[in-house]
Design an enzyme around this catalytic site. Structure first.
Site, PDB file in Angstrom:
ATOM      1  N   ASP A   1      44.663  34.775  39.653  1.00  6.72           N
ATOM      2  CA  ASP A   1      46.017  34.679  38.983  1.00  6.72           C
ATOM      3  C   ASP A   1      45.985  32.869  38.071  1.00  6.72           C
ATOM      4  O   ASP A   1      45.291  32.226  38.404  1.00  6.72           O
ATOM      5  CB  ASP A   1      47.149  34.699  39.335  1.00  6.72           C
ATOM      6  CG  ASP A   1      48.375  35.257  38.515  1.00  6.72           C
ATOM      7  OD1 ASP A   1      48.149  36.200  37.622  1.00  6.72           O
ATOM      8  OD2 ASP A   1      49.513  34.310  38.396  1.00  6.72           O
ATOM      9  N   SER A   2      46.798  32.996  36.820  1.00  5.29           N
ATOM     10  CA  SER A   2      46.666  32.249  35.777  1.00  5.29           C
ATOM     11  C   SER A   2      47.535  30.919  36.625  1.00  5.29           C
ATOM     12  O   SER A   2      47.812  29.906  35.681  1.00  5.29           O
ATOM     13  CB  SER A   2      47.042  33.024  34.412  1.00  5.29           C
ATOM     14  OG  SER A   2      48.226  33.444  34.790  1.00  5.29           O
TER      15      SER A   2
ATOM     16  N   TYR B   1      48.313  31.860  30.600  1.00  2.00           N
ATOM     17  CA  TYR B   1      47.073  32.198  29.208  1.00  2.00           C
ATOM     18  C   TYR B   1      47.372  33.367  28.622  1.00  2.00           C
ATOM     19  O   TYR B   1      47.162  33.922  27.358  1.00  2.00           O
ATOM     20  CB  TYR B   1      46.390  33.448  30.946  1.00  2.00           C
ATOM     21  CG  TYR B   1      45.559  32.776  31.339  1.00  2.00           C
ATOM     22  CD1 TYR B   1      45.514  31.045  31.396  1.00  2.00           C
ATOM     23  CD2 TYR B   1      44.311  33.033  31.501  1.00  2.00           C
ATOM     24  CE1 TYR B   1      45.095  30.425  32.279  1.00  2.00           C
ATOM     25  CE2 TYR B   1      43.806  32.143  32.931  1.00  2.00           C
ATOM     26  CZ  TYR B   1      44.140  30.806  33.606  1.00  2.00           C
ATOM     27  OH  TYR B   1      42.927  30.453  33.829  1.00  2.00           O
ATOM     28  N   GLY B   2      48.296  34.595  29.144  1.00  2.00           N
ATOM     29  CA  GLY B   2      49.260  35.305  27.761  1.00  2.00           C
ATOM     30  C   GLY B   2      49.244  35.031  26.085  1.00  2.00           C
ATOM     31  O   GLY B   2      48.984  36.441  25.344  1.00  2.00           O
TER      32      GLY B   2
ATOM     33  N   CYS C   1      45.276  39.074  37.013  1.00  2.00           N
ATOM     34  CA  CYS C   1      46.482  38.805  36.292  1.00  2.00           C
ATOM     35  C   CYS C   1      45.854  39.865  35.442  1.00  2.00           C
ATOM     36  O   CYS C   1      44.911  39.953  35.107  1.00  2.00           O
ATOM     37  CB  CYS C   1      46.273  37.167  36.046  1.00  2.00           C
ATOM     38  SG  CYS C   1      46.227  37.280  33.984  1.00  2.00           S
ATOM     39  N   ASN C   2      47.027  40.393  34.474  1.00  2.00           N
ATOM     40  CA  ASN C   2      46.566  41.153  33.255  1.00  2.00           C
ATOM     41  C   ASN C   2      45.851  41.321  32.695  1.00  2.00           C
ATOM     42  O   ASN C   2      44.999  41.972  32.388  1.00  2.00           O
ATOM     43  CB  ASN C   2      47.462  42.131  33.334  1.00  2.00           C
ATOM     44  CG  ASN C   2      48.723  42.942  34.258  1.00  2.00           C
ATOM     45  OD1 ASN C   2      48.108  44.049  33.966  1.00  2.00           O
ATOM     46  ND2 ASN C   2      49.632  42.623  35.105  1.00  2.00           N
ATOM     47  N   THR C   3      45.701  39.680  31.752  1.00  2.00           N
ATOM     48  CA  THR C   3      46.227  39.296  30.759  1.00  2.00           C
ATOM     49  C   THR C   3      43.966  38.839  31.150  1.00  2.00           C
ATOM     50  O   THR C   3      43.457  39.070  30.640  1.00  2.00           O
ATOM     51  CB  THR C   3      46.355  37.712  30.277  1.00  2.00           C
ATOM     52  OG1 THR C   3      48.300  38.158  30.556  1.00  2.00           O
ATOM     53  CG2 THR C   3      45.704  37.229  29.105  1.00  2.00           C
TER      54      THR C   3
ATOM     55  N   GLU D   1      59.116  32.050  36.510  1.00  2.00           N
ATOM     56  CA  GLU D   1      59.074  30.888  37.090  1.00  2.00           C
ATOM     57  C   GLU D   1      60.131  30.266  37.746  1.00  2.00           C
ATOM     58  O   GLU D   1      59.807  29.251  38.711  1.00  2.00           O
ATOM     59  CB  GLU D   1      57.991  30.120  35.613  1.00  2.00           C
ATOM     60  CG  GLU D   1      56.437  31.229  35.589  1.00  2.00           C
ATOM     61  CD  GLU D   1      55.558  30.596  36.576  1.00  2.00           C
ATOM     62  OE1 GLU D   1      55.630  29.217  37.111  1.00  2.00           O
ATOM     63  OE2 GLU D   1      54.181  31.703  37.120  1.00  2.00           O
TER      64      GLU D   1
ATOM     65  N   CYS E   1      52.461  42.571  34.008  1.00  2.00           N
ATOM     66  CA  CYS E   1      52.084  41.618  34.310  1.00  2.00           C
ATOM     67  C   CYS E   1      52.920  40.726  35.764  1.00  2.00           C
ATOM     68  O   CYS E   1      53.867  41.362  36.237  1.00  2.00           O
ATOM     69  CB  CYS E   1      53.516  40.668  32.970  1.00  2.00           C
ATOM     70  SG  CYS E   1      53.561  38.982  33.448  1.00  2.00           S
ATOM     71  N   THR E   2      52.195  39.407  36.288  1.00  2.00           N
ATOM     72  CA  THR E   2      52.409  39.884  37.473  1.00  2.00           C
ATOM     73  C   THR E   2      53.761  39.522  37.988  1.00  2.00           C
ATOM     74  O   THR E   2      54.159  39.960  39.020  1.00  2.00           O
ATOM     75  CB  THR E   2      51.283  38.392  37.444  1.00  2.00           C
ATOM     76  OG1 THR E   2      51.027  37.635  36.565  1.00  2.00           O
ATOM     77  CG2 THR E   2      50.116  39.130  38.116  1.00  2.00           C
ATOM     78  N   HIS E   3      54.538  38.904  37.400  1.00  2.00           N
ATOM     79  CA  HIS E   3      55.535  38.219  36.731  1.00  2.00           C
ATOM     80  C   HIS E   3      56.556  39.628  37.369  1.00  2.00           C
ATOM     81  O   HIS E   3      57.506  39.626  37.540  1.00  2.00           O
ATOM     82  CB  HIS E   3      56.241  37.266  35.496  1.00  2.00           C
ATOM     83  CG  HIS E   3      55.745  35.488  36.177  1.00  2.00           C
ATOM     84  ND1 HIS E   3      54.010  35.817  36.279  1.00  2.00           N
ATOM     85  CD2 HIS E   3      55.253  34.743  36.317  1.00  2.00           C
ATOM     86  CE1 HIS E   3      53.925  34.856  35.949  1.00  2.00           C
ATOM     87  NE2 HIS E   3      54.823  34.397  36.763  1.00  2.00           N
TER      88      HIS E   3
HETATM   89  N1  DGL Z   1      49.707  36.574  35.018  1.00  2.00           N
HETATM   90  C1  DGL Z   1      49.632  36.755  33.824  1.00  2.00           C
HETATM   91  C2  DGL Z   1      49.658  37.936  33.553  1.00  2.00           C
HETATM   92  O1  DGL Z   1      49.808  38.581  34.324  1.00  2.00           O
HETATM   93  C3  DGL Z   1      51.197  36.411  33.276  1.00  2.00           C
HETATM   94  C4  DGL Z   1      51.468  34.841  33.478  1.00  2.00           C
HETATM   95  C5  DGL Z   1      50.415  34.092  32.172  1.00  2.00           C
HETATM   96  O2  DGL Z   1      50.674  34.726  31.034  1.00  2.00           O
HETATM   97  O3  DGL Z   1      49.518  33.551  32.318  1.00  2.00           O
HETATM   98  O4  DGL Z   1      49.398  38.632  32.405  1.00  2.00           O
END
Ligand code: DGL
Length: 245
Positions: free
Chosen positions: A7-8, A39-40, A70-72, A150, A180-182
């Site tokens: 993940d990011s 990363y988003g 990470c979805n991104t 976060e 998104c993971t969060h």
């Molecule tokens: N992990 C990222 C996602 O799921 C969210 C946090 C980021 O922007 O890196 O897209």
């Protein structure tokens, strides 16, 4: 099976939580690129470069499979990552879309996709849903929720104001893709903003189901071992892991 989870940053621990709950794997190696999160808001080329660099980290372990929590990363870097690794690299977008398909939604029910700027811009969720015949999709860049989570802000005025900011003008959704993971960490709050509480699609649960079917996996008796690594502030990530897991 020994798997990697990339993940990011810390958010992918929400996917680890589901992996631990289902206990399908012997060993989980987690790597969060906390030095370079988020990363988003970054460009495609940067996201791909960082993701390929993460593969170098996983070369230190003999993993059988890598999950990009990470979805991104899942939206942009899977072809390049798969081309450069000797094990399969699986993202969270396809499993999320399949999980949605398995819920009883009509093709014209409103689906809200919430994700980072990069994921929404990629249109990966949207195109996959359109291909399945869905006609009523709302795509929203909701990156402000990432730093709130976060910071451990899971309720209160700031979260309420952010929901109001993003959701006040949109149609009531029948389902929300937490892209998104969060977002699973505030999933119940997001759901309760809407009158007819929508169905939530959570990447972690979706990928566990997907992997179970794809690799014909069985629940293990012994608990999986988990090792957590980060490119910066390991103590911070460990604290979040203690809180979330
Ligand atoms: N992990 C990222 C996602 O799921 C969210 C946090 C980021 O922007 O890196 O897209």
């Amino acid at each position: 099976m020994k798997i990697g989870v990339f993940d990011s940053g810390a958010g992918g621990l929400s996917v680890v939580k589901s992996l631990l709950a289902d206990n399908l794997f012997d060993e989980i190696i987690y790597y969060g690129d906390t030095a370079r999160v988020p990363y988003g808001p970054k460009d495609q080329n940067t996201i791909i470069r960082y993701s390929l660099e993460a593969l170098e980290f996983f070369n230190n372990f003999e993993i059988d499979l890598l999950i990009t929590a990470c979805n991104t990363v899942s939206a942009y870097a899977l072809p390049e990552m798969n081309a450069q690794s000797s094990y399969p690299v699986v993202g969270v977008i396809e499993p999320g879309v399949l999980a949605l398909e398995n819920s009883d939604l009509a093709k014209n029910d409103n689906i809200l996709i919430m994700a980072t700027r990069a994921t929404i811009t990629s249109r990966r969720y949207e195109l996959a849903l359109e291909k399945l015949g869905h006609t009523n999709i709302t795509s929203l860049q909701t990156g402000l929720f990432v730093p709130l989570v976060e910071e451990g802000i899971f309720e209160g005025k700031l979260l309420d104001a952010t929901m109001e900011h993003y959701f006040s003008a949109i149609e009531q959704p029948k389902a929300i893709i937490l892209g998104c993971t969060h977002f699973p960490l505030i999933g119940e709050k997001l759901k309760s903003y809407f009158k007819d509480e929508p169905i939530l699609i959570h990447s972690g649960e979706a990928i566990v189901e997907y992997l179970e079917r794809r690799y014909d996996l069985e629940v293990k008796e012994e608990e999986a071992s988990l090792k957590i690594f980060a490119s910066d502030n390991v103590a911070g990530l460990r604290k979040i892991a203690d809180d979330w897991l």
